[in-house]
Write a protein that holds these residues in place. Structure first.
Motif, PDB file in Angstrom:
ATOM      1  N   ARG A 206       0.835  -1.212   0.000  1.00 51.83           N
ATOM      2  CA  ARG A 206       0.000   0.000   0.000  1.00 51.83           C
ATOM      3  C   ARG A 206       0.869   1.262   0.000  1.00 51.83           C
ATOM      4  O   ARG A 206       0.607   2.210  -0.746  1.00 51.83           O
ATOM      5  N   LEU A 207       1.885   1.270   0.849  1.00 51.40           N
ATOM      6  CA  LEU A 207       2.773   2.430   0.939  1.00 51.40           C
ATOM      7  C   LEU A 207       3.458   2.695  -0.399  1.00 51.40           C
ATOM      8  O   LEU A 207       3.451   3.820  -0.902  1.00 51.40           O
ATOM      9  N   TYR A 208       4.037   1.668  -0.993  1.00 51.77           N
ATOM     10  CA  TYR A 208       4.777   1.850  -2.241  1.00 51.77           C
ATOM     11  C   TYR A 208       3.853   2.248  -3.389  1.00 51.77           C
ATOM     12  O   TYR A 208       4.253   3.035  -4.255  1.00 51.77           O
ATOM     13  N   LEU A 209       2.632   1.747  -3.390  1.00 50.55           N
ATOM     14  CA  LEU A 209       1.678   2.170  -4.418  1.00 50.55           C
ATOM     15  C   LEU A 209       1.315   3.642  -4.250  1.00 50.55           C
ATOM     16  O   LEU A 209       1.215   4.384  -5.234  1.00 50.55           O
ATOM     17  N   ARG A 210       1.124   4.075  -3.014  1.00 52.79           N
ATOM     18  CA  ARG A 210       0.834   5.499  -2.763  1.00 52.79           C
ATOM     19  C   ARG A 210       1.988   6.382  -3.227  1.00 52.79           C
ATOM     20  O   ARG A 210       1.778   7.435  -3.834  1.00 52.79           O
ATOM     21  N   LEU A 211       3.208   5.958  -2.920  1.00 53.59           N
ATOM     22  CA  LEU A 211       4.371   6.733  -3.364  1.00 53.59           C
ATOM     23  C   LEU A 211       4.446   6.777  -4.888  1.00 53.59           C
ATOM     24  O   LEU A 211       4.730   7.832  -5.474  1.00 53.59           O
ATOM     25  N   ALA A 212       4.196   5.649  -5.531  1.00 52.54           N
ATOM     26  CA  ALA A 212       4.244   5.608  -6.996  1.00 52.54           C
ATOM     27  C   ALA A 212       3.209   6.560  -7.589  1.00 52.54           C
ATOM     28  O   ALA A 212       3.474   7.239  -8.587  1.00 52.54           O
ATOM     29  N   ARG A 213       2.059   6.654  -6.970  1.00 52.79           N
ATOM     30  CA  ARG A 213       1.042   7.600  -7.454  1.00 52.79           C
ATOM     31  C   ARG A 213       1.479   9.039  -7.190  1.00 52.79           C
ATOM     32  O   ARG A 213       1.352   9.905  -8.050  1.00 52.79           O
ATOM     33  N   GLN A 214       1.979   9.308  -6.000  1.00 54.75           N
ATOM     34  CA  GLN A 214       2.395  10.663  -5.641  1.00 54.75           C
ATOM     35  C   GLN A 214       3.468  11.175  -6.596  1.00 54.75           C
ATOM     36  O   GLN A 214       3.491  12.344  -6.957  1.00 54.75           O
ATOM     37  N   TRP A 215       4.356  10.288  -7.018  1.00 55.17           N
ATOM     38  CA  TRP A 215       5.455  10.682  -7.899  1.00 55.17           C
ATOM     39  C   TRP A 215       5.077  10.547  -9.375  1.00 55.17           C
ATOM     40  O   TRP A 215       5.941  10.633 -10.249  1.00 55.17           O
ATOM     41  N   ASP A 216       3.801  10.299  -9.645  1.00 55.65           N
ATOM     42  CA  ASP A 216       3.275  10.166 -11.010  1.00 55.65           C
ATOM     43  C   ASP A 216       3.878   9.001 -11.789  1.00 55.65           C
ATOM     44  O   ASP A 216       3.956   9.049 -13.017  1.00 55.65           O
ATOM     45  N   TRP A 217       4.275   7.965 -11.107  1.00 57.66           N
ATOM     46  CA  TRP A 217       4.741   6.757 -11.788  1.00 57.66           C
ATOM     47  C   TRP A 217       3.546   5.921 -12.207  1.00 57.66           C
ATOM     48  O   TRP A 217       3.630   5.119 -13.124  1.00 57.66           O
ATOM     49  N   LEU A 218       2.446   6.078 -11.475  1.00 54.39           N
ATOM     50  CA  LEU A 218       1.175   5.466 -11.835  1.00 54.39           C
ATOM     51  C   LEU A 218       0.199   6.595 -12.120  1.00 54.39           C
ATOM     52  O   LEU A 218       0.131   7.572 -11.355  1.00 54.39           O
ATOM     53  N   GLY A 219      -0.545   6.482 -13.199  1.00 52.75           N
ATOM     54  CA  GLY A 219      -1.576   7.462 -13.502  1.00 52.75           C
ATOM     55  C   GLY A 219      -2.755   7.303 -12.557  1.00 52.75           C
ATOM     56  O   GLY A 219      -2.868   6.295 -11.847  1.00 52.75           O
ATOM     57  N   SER A 220      -3.641   8.276 -12.573  1.00 54.64           N
ATOM     58  CA  SER A 220      -4.782   8.214 -11.650  1.00 54.64           C
ATOM     59  C   SER A 220      -5.653   6.994 -11.922  1.00 54.64           C
ATOM     60  O   SER A 220      -6.136   6.349 -10.984  1.00 54.64           O
ATOM     61  N   GLY A 221      -5.856   6.641 -13.201  1.00 56.85           N
ATOM     62  CA  GLY A 221      -6.648   5.450 -13.520  1.00 56.85           C
ATOM     63  C   GLY A 221      -5.975   4.171 -13.057  1.00 56.85           C
ATOM     64  O   GLY A 221      -6.642   3.251 -12.577  1.00 56.85           O
ATOM     65  N   GLN A 222      -4.662   4.123 -13.201  1.00 53.06           N
ATOM     66  CA  GLN A 222      -3.911   2.948 -12.752  1.00 53.06           C
ATOM     67  C   GLN A 222      -3.989   2.825 -11.235  1.00 53.06           C
ATOM     68  O   GLN A 222      -4.174   1.729 -10.691  1.00 53.06           O
ATOM     69  N   TYR A 223      -3.861   3.953 -10.554  1.00 57.71           N
ATOM     70  CA  TYR A 223      -3.934   3.935  -9.095  1.00 57.71           C
ATOM     71  C   TYR A 223      -5.342   3.543  -8.633  1.00 57.71           C
ATOM     72  O   TYR A 223      -5.490   2.784  -7.682  1.00 57.71           O
ATOM     73  N   GLU A 224      -6.356   4.033  -9.324  1.00 61.72           N
ATOM     74  CA  GLU A 224      -7.733   3.652  -8.982  1.00 61.72           C
ATOM     75  C   GLU A 224      -7.927   2.149  -9.144  1.00 61.72           C
ATOM     76  O   GLU A 224      -8.600   1.514  -8.321  1.00 61.72           O
ATOM     77  N   HIS A 225      -7.351   1.602 -10.204  1.00 61.99           N
ATOM     78  CA  HIS A 225      -7.445   0.157 -10.417  1.00 61.99           C
ATOM     79  C   HIS A 225      -6.827  -0.592  -9.230  1.00 61.99           C
ATOM     80  O   HIS A 225      -7.445  -1.511  -8.677  1.00 61.99           O
ATOM     81  N   ALA A 226      -5.620  -0.202  -8.863  1.00 66.86           N
ATOM     82  CA  ALA A 226      -4.951  -0.848  -7.721  1.00 66.86           C
ATOM     83  C   ALA A 226      -5.726  -0.632  -6.438  1.00 66.86           C
ATOM     84  O   ALA A 226      -5.816  -1.535  -5.603  1.00 66.86           O
ATOM     85  N   SER A 227      -6.319   0.552  -6.296  1.00 68.92           N
ATOM     86  CA  SER A 227      -7.030   0.852  -5.050  1.00 68.92           C
ATOM     87  C   SER A 227      -8.393   0.166  -4.967  1.00 68.92           C
ATOM     88  O   SER A 227      -9.058   0.247  -3.940  1.00 68.92           O
TER      89      SER A 227
END
Length: 133
Positions: A76-97
């Protein structure tokens, strides 16, 4: 005991891995051996911990389930960081979330069932309450 292929938590974790690992290849090269490696490691360690838990019973199962919970929190932490740093797009982060909290609920149910001494793998098939993403 049901076969691990029948358990929803195994299927959902596999689906998460098959989605996540290729996405990690698109992360910045200078982070591949730091955050990216830890993200991948947490995801793979989670999968291994639930396999180990499924092969055990009682206190040993609970110990592996608790280890899986710790790995899921790291993920969860690493996914949040990846989103914060724009390594994952908002749609990708929503999918993971959507996937990760469901896995957490399944794991939480399995932990509660194991801790109460009622066996174990049935909770991994569905239901239960867990942490939000």
């Amino acid at each position: 005991m049901p076969n691990s292929k029948e358990l929803v938590i195994f299927t959902q974790t596999y689906d998460l891995l098959t989605w996540l690992l290729p996405h990690c290849e698109r992360f910045p090269k200078n982070q591949r051996f730091v955050v990216t490696q830890r993200l991948q490691g947490a995801a793979l360690d989670f999968q291994e911990a639930i396999f180990e838990a499924n092969a055990r019973s009682g206190g040993q199962r609970l110990q592996h389930l608790q280890a899986a919970d710790a790995e899921l929190n790291k993920l969860r932490l690493y996914l949040r960081l990846a989103r914060q740093w724009d390594w994952l797009g908002s749609g990708q982060y929503e999918h993971a979330s959507r996937i990760v909290p469901e896995i957490g609920r399944l794991l939480g149910g399995w932990i509660r069932q194991t801790a109460s001494g009622r066996g174990g793998s049935g909770a991994a098939r569905g239901g239960g309450a867990g942490d939000d993403f």
